[in-house]
Design a protein around this motif. Structure first.
Motif, PDB file in Angstrom:
ATOM      1  N   VAL A  53       0.834  -1.204   0.000  1.00  0.00           N
ATOM      2  CA  VAL A  53       0.000   0.000   0.000  1.00  0.00           C
ATOM      3  C   VAL A  53       0.868   1.253   0.000  1.00  0.00           C
ATOM      4  CG1 VAL A  53      -1.666   1.322   1.364  1.00  0.00           C
ATOM      5  CG2 VAL A  53      -1.998  -1.122   1.051  1.00  0.00           C
ATOM      6  N   SER A  54       1.937   1.246   0.770  1.00  0.00           N
ATOM      7  CA  SER A  54       2.850   2.396   0.790  1.00  0.00           C
ATOM      8  C   SER A  54       3.525   2.593  -0.557  1.00  0.00           C
ATOM      9  CB  SER A  54       3.907   2.225   1.875  1.00  0.00           C
ATOM     10  OG  SER A  54       3.317   2.249   3.141  1.00  0.00           O
ATOM     11  N   GLY A  55       3.886   1.504  -1.212  1.00  0.00           N
ATOM     12  CA  GLY A  55       4.486   1.596  -2.540  1.00  0.00           C
ATOM     13  C   GLY A  55       3.518   2.174  -3.560  1.00  0.00           C
ATOM     14  N   GLY A  59       3.917   5.726  -5.364  1.00  0.00           N
ATOM     15  CA  GLY A  59       3.884   5.824  -6.819  1.00  0.00           C
ATOM     16  C   GLY A  59       2.896   6.880  -7.291  1.00  0.00           C
ATOM     17  N   GLY A  60       1.738   6.928  -6.642  1.00  0.00           N
ATOM     18  CA  GLY A  60       0.751   7.954  -6.993  1.00  0.00           C
ATOM     19  C   GLY A  60       1.262   9.358  -6.706  1.00  0.00           C
ATOM     20  N   ALA A 106       7.614   5.053  -5.438  1.00  0.00           N
ATOM     21  CA  ALA A 106       7.046   3.742  -5.111  1.00  0.00           C
ATOM     22  C   ALA A 106       8.087   2.868  -4.414  1.00  0.00           C
ATOM     23  CB  ALA A 106       6.528   3.058  -6.369  1.00  0.00           C
ATOM     24  N   VAL A 107       9.299   2.843  -4.961  1.00  0.00           N
ATOM     25  CA  VAL A 107      10.378   2.049  -4.347  1.00  0.00           C
ATOM     26  C   VAL A 107      10.697   2.603  -2.964  1.00  0.00           C
ATOM     27  CG1 VAL A 107      12.835   1.484  -4.540  1.00  0.00           C
ATOM     28  CG2 VAL A 107      11.337   1.213  -6.509  1.00  0.00           C
ATOM     29  N   PHE A 112      10.872   1.841   2.716  1.00  0.00           N
ATOM     30  CA  PHE A 112      10.750   2.473   4.030  1.00  0.00           C
ATOM     31  C   PHE A 112       9.702   1.769   4.877  1.00  0.00           C
ATOM     32  CE2 PHE A 112       9.166   5.464   7.126  1.00  0.00           C
ATOM     33  CZ  PHE A 112      10.327   6.008   7.639  1.00  0.00           C
ATOM     34  N   SER A 113       8.545   1.519   4.295  1.00  0.00           N
ATOM     35  CA  SER A 113       7.465   0.883   5.053  1.00  0.00           C
ATOM     36  C   SER A 113       7.829  -0.538   5.472  1.00  0.00           C
ATOM     37  CB  SER A 113       6.193   0.877   4.213  1.00  0.00           C
ATOM     38  OG  SER A 113       5.142   0.308   4.929  1.00  0.00           O
TER      39      SER A 113
END
Length: 173
Positions: A53-55, A59-60, A106-107, A112-113
């Motif tokens: 979800v964090s990625g 990305g968004g 995104a990466v 990180f997450s």
């Protein structure tokens, strides 16, 4: 006698409250979570789900930042280009920039997450140390192509940035 009659009239006008029940605070009943809430929390506590979800969110964000920053680029030969050529050039720049930013963010969000979640579950604590470690891992991983020195600088820089953001948002007590 007047004191006894005054006491009798006071007790007659107001209901008698036993001394041990005076002004008790109202206690709200405890609401237990529903089965759906528990399942949702279990899904969100999964590091893979949280990282994915964090990625996606990163990305968004990168996509929109790339569109915005790509729109600010001016062609070098602006005087020699027609309006249509400038529009096409800007559209291509925005597309390239937004795709590159989307990949990078995104990466960054994913690493990180994932690092923060794994460190938090390993340490069984929710504090700023998790953020420092996750920032160091993320900064080091993103800048690793530049060599060990770049990875160290990226680690320190991203860890410091993560702590500043953490303090600014004041997530941990």
């Amino acid at each position: 006698m007047t004191s006894t009659s005054e006491t009798n009239t006071e007790s007659a006008s107001s209901p008698a409250i036993p001394p041990n029940q005076e002004e008790k605070p109202q206690i709200e009943p405890l609401r237990l979570p529903t089965v759906e809430e528990i399942r949702g929390q279990d899904i969100w506590n999964n590091c893979a789900v949280r990282s994915a979800v964090s990625g996606i969110m990163g990305g968004g964000l990168g996509l929109f930042m790339g569109l915005f920053l790509g729109a600010l680029d001016n062609p070098l030969m602006q005087e020699e280009m027609t309006g249509k050529q400038q529009f096409i050039y800007n559209a291509k720049q925005m597309g390239r920039r937004s795709i590159n930013s989307a990949k990078t963010f995104a990466v960054m969000g994913l690493i990180f997450s994932a690092a923060e979640c794994i460190v938090e579950k390993t340490r069984a604590k929710h504090d700023t140390t998790n953020t420092v470690v996750a920032g160091c891992v993320t900064g080091g991983a993103i800048s690793a192509k530049g060599g060990p020195k770049a990875a160290c600088v990226g680690c320190a820089g991203f860890a410091a940035f993560s702590v500043l953001i953490e303090k600014f948002l004041d997530r941990h007590d």
